[in-house]
Design an enzyme around this catalytic site. Structure first.
Site, PDB file in Angstrom:
ATOM      1  N   LYS A  46       0.822  -1.214   0.000  1.00  0.00           N
ATOM      2  CA  LYS A  46       0.000   0.000   0.000  1.00  0.00           C
ATOM      3  C   LYS A  46       0.862   1.273   0.000  1.00  0.00           C
ATOM      4  O   LYS A  46       2.072   1.213   0.250  1.00  0.00           O
ATOM      5  CB  LYS A  46      -0.943  -0.052   1.210  1.00  0.00           C
ATOM      6  CG  LYS A  46      -1.959  -1.210   1.147  1.00  0.00           C
ATOM      7  CD  LYS A  46      -2.930  -1.171   2.333  1.00  0.00           C
ATOM      8  CE  LYS A  46      -3.971  -2.281   2.225  1.00  0.00           C
ATOM      9  NZ  LYS A  46      -4.978  -2.190   3.335  1.00  0.00           N
ATOM     10  N   TYR A  73     -12.633  -1.808  -3.479  1.00  0.00           N
ATOM     11  CA  TYR A  73     -13.118  -1.958  -2.096  1.00  0.00           C
ATOM     12  C   TYR A  73     -14.638  -1.843  -2.003  1.00  0.00           C
ATOM     13  O   TYR A  73     -15.169  -1.532  -0.933  1.00  0.00           O
ATOM     14  CB  TYR A  73     -12.441  -0.934  -1.200  1.00  0.00           C
ATOM     15  CG  TYR A  73     -11.018  -1.294  -0.808  1.00  0.00           C
ATOM     16  CD1 TYR A  73     -10.757  -2.417  -0.009  1.00  0.00           C
ATOM     17  CD2 TYR A  73      -9.931  -0.532  -1.213  1.00  0.00           C
ATOM     18  CE1 TYR A  73      -9.460  -2.758   0.367  1.00  0.00           C
ATOM     19  CE2 TYR A  73      -8.629  -0.859  -0.845  1.00  0.00           C
ATOM     20  CZ  TYR A  73      -8.405  -1.979  -0.047  1.00  0.00           C
ATOM     21  OH  TYR A  73      -7.122  -2.316   0.323  1.00  0.00           O
ATOM     22  N   ASN A  87      -2.107   0.083   6.960  1.00  0.00           N
ATOM     23  CA  ASN A  87      -1.565  -1.214   7.401  1.00  0.00           C
ATOM     24  C   ASN A  87      -0.726  -1.916   6.328  1.00  0.00           C
ATOM     25  O   ASN A  87      -0.581  -3.124   6.327  1.00  0.00           O
ATOM     26  CB  ASN A  87      -2.692  -2.097   7.933  1.00  0.00           C
ATOM     27  CG  ASN A  87      -3.775  -2.355   6.910  1.00  0.00           C
ATOM     28  OD1 ASN A  87      -3.658  -1.939   5.753  1.00  0.00           O
ATOM     29  ND2 ASN A  87      -4.809  -3.046   7.304  1.00  0.00           N
ATOM     30  N   HIS A 107      -2.082  -5.650   1.504  1.00  0.00           N
ATOM     31  CA  HIS A 107      -3.403  -6.252   1.264  1.00  0.00           C
ATOM     32  C   HIS A 107      -3.217  -7.716   0.901  1.00  0.00           C
ATOM     33  O   HIS A 107      -2.236  -8.086   0.265  1.00  0.00           O
ATOM     34  CB  HIS A 107      -4.118  -5.546   0.099  1.00  0.00           C
ATOM     35  CG  HIS A 107      -5.353  -6.285  -0.356  1.00  0.00           C
ATOM     36  ND1 HIS A 107      -6.576  -6.109   0.251  1.00  0.00           N
ATOM     37  CD2 HIS A 107      -5.527  -7.237  -1.317  1.00  0.00           C
ATOM     38  CE1 HIS A 107      -7.461  -6.908  -0.324  1.00  0.00           C
ATOM     39  NE2 HIS A 107      -6.856  -7.602  -1.287  1.00  0.00           N
ATOM     40  N   GLU A 120      -9.961 -10.428  -7.535  1.00  0.00           N
ATOM     41  CA  GLU A 120      -8.996  -9.349  -7.322  1.00  0.00           C
ATOM     42  C   GLU A 120      -7.817  -9.442  -8.298  1.00  0.00           C
ATOM     43  O   GLU A 120      -7.323  -8.414  -8.784  1.00  0.00           O
ATOM     44  CB  GLU A 120      -8.510  -9.363  -5.867  1.00  0.00           C
ATOM     45  CG  GLU A 120      -9.628  -8.973  -4.902  1.00  0.00           C
ATOM     46  CD  GLU A 120      -9.222  -8.934  -3.442  1.00  0.00           C
ATOM     47  OE1 GLU A 120     -10.001  -8.417  -2.630  1.00  0.00           O
ATOM     48  OE2 GLU A 120      -8.117  -9.427  -3.100  1.00  0.00           O
TER      49      GLU A 120
HETATM   50  N1  UDP Z   1      -9.750  -0.440   7.322  1.00  0.00           N
HETATM   51  C1  UDP Z   1      -9.868   0.782   7.991  1.00  0.00           C
HETATM   52  N2  UDP Z   1     -10.570   0.811   9.182  1.00  0.00           N
HETATM   53  C2  UDP Z   1     -11.156  -0.307   9.710  1.00  0.00           C
HETATM   54  C3  UDP Z   1     -11.036  -1.535   9.021  1.00  0.00           C
HETATM   55  C4  UDP Z   1     -10.329  -1.557   7.831  1.00  0.00           C
HETATM   56  O1  UDP Z   1      -9.379   1.806   7.545  1.00  0.00           O
HETATM   57  O2  UDP Z   1     -11.769  -0.223  10.783  1.00  0.00           O
HETATM   58  C5  UDP Z   1      -9.005  -0.479   6.050  1.00  0.00           C
HETATM   59  C6  UDP Z   1      -7.645  -1.178   6.181  1.00  0.00           C
HETATM   60  O3  UDP Z   1      -6.709  -0.519   5.317  1.00  0.00           O
HETATM   61  C7  UDP Z   1      -7.971  -2.579   5.707  1.00  0.00           C
HETATM   62  C8  UDP Z   1      -8.987  -2.295   4.583  1.00  0.00           C
HETATM   63  O4  UDP Z   1      -9.760  -1.210   5.094  1.00  0.00           O
HETATM   64  O5  UDP Z   1      -6.827  -3.279   5.279  1.00  0.00           O
HETATM   65  C9  UDP Z   1      -9.887  -3.443   4.221  1.00  0.00           C
HETATM   66  O6  UDP Z   1     -10.515  -3.913   5.413  1.00  0.00           O
HETATM   67  P1  UDP Z   1     -10.646  -5.480   5.703  1.00  0.00           P
HETATM   68  O7  UDP Z   1     -11.570  -5.640   6.866  1.00  0.00           O
HETATM   69  O8  UDP Z   1     -10.990  -6.193   4.451  1.00  0.00           O
HETATM   70  O9  UDP Z   1      -9.177  -5.872   6.208  1.00  0.00           O
HETATM   71  P2  UDP Z   1      -8.027  -6.770   5.516  1.00  0.00           P
HETATM   72  O10 UDP Z   1      -8.696  -7.829   4.711  1.00  0.00           O
HETATM   73  O11 UDP Z   1      -7.213  -5.822   4.662  1.00  0.00           O
HETATM   74  O12 UDP Z   1      -7.222  -7.307   6.656  1.00  0.00           O
HETATM   75 MG    MG Z   2     -10.193  -7.725   3.319  1.00  0.00          MG
END
Ligand code: UDP
Ligand code: MG
Length: 139
Positions: free
Chosen positions: A11, A51, A114, A117, A128
């Protein structure tokens, strides 16, 4: 367990911080073969589309802004049990909950920023991968 492919991104936070090399090293050390890799900058439309599953979430607008703030790496990764294994190497979404030695534990600064992805299921991985790669792009 058979060899499968997953979709991954490095990212904008990690690219800007110069952590690409270390993250790619962690990916290779975990036994993944990188079978596709490109650096891009997502448009707002692409980020909203990628997303879309999160469009009703309170963090959606912030996430789209973050993901379009700078260049990212999009990757196709191959390994046995790739989807599950890459999520394990990434660590939990919130770095506060990520296990020692995971990418997010080492490099993520918040639940939003974070650094990486990973697809959450083989079906999601197929969608994806198709979002960023055509079959001819992948080895
Ligand atoms: N995210 C965020 N706030 C939250 C949860 C997720 O900004 O409370 C962002 C974060 O960058 C995350 C992405 O949205 O990686 C997608 O969320 P997901 O729950 O799918 O997490 P991942 O699969 O990336 O672990
Ligand atoms: Mg996810």
């Amino acid at each position: 367990m058979s060899v499968e492919r997953t979709f991954s991104m490095i990212k904008p936070d990690a690219v800007a911080a110069g952590q690409v090399g270390e993250i790619l090293a962690m990916i290779e050390q975990a036994g993944f073969k990188i079978v596709g890799l490109r650096m891009i900058r997502m448009t707002e439309k692409q980020a909203q589309g990628f997303y879309a599953v999160h469009r009703e979430k309170p963090f959606f607008a912030g996430l789209v802004k973050f993901m379009t703030e700078g260049p990212i790496l999009v990757m196709a990764l191959e390994r046995e049990d790739a989807v599950r294994k890459w999520r394990e190497v990434m660590g939990a979404t919130n770095p506060a909950n990520a296990a020692e030695g995971t990418v997010r534990k080492r490099f993520a600064s918040s639940i939003e920023r974070n650094c990486v992805h990973g697809s959450d299921a083989p079906e999601t991985a197929a969608v994806e991968l198709g979002f960023f790669f055509s079959a001819a792009d992948l080895l």
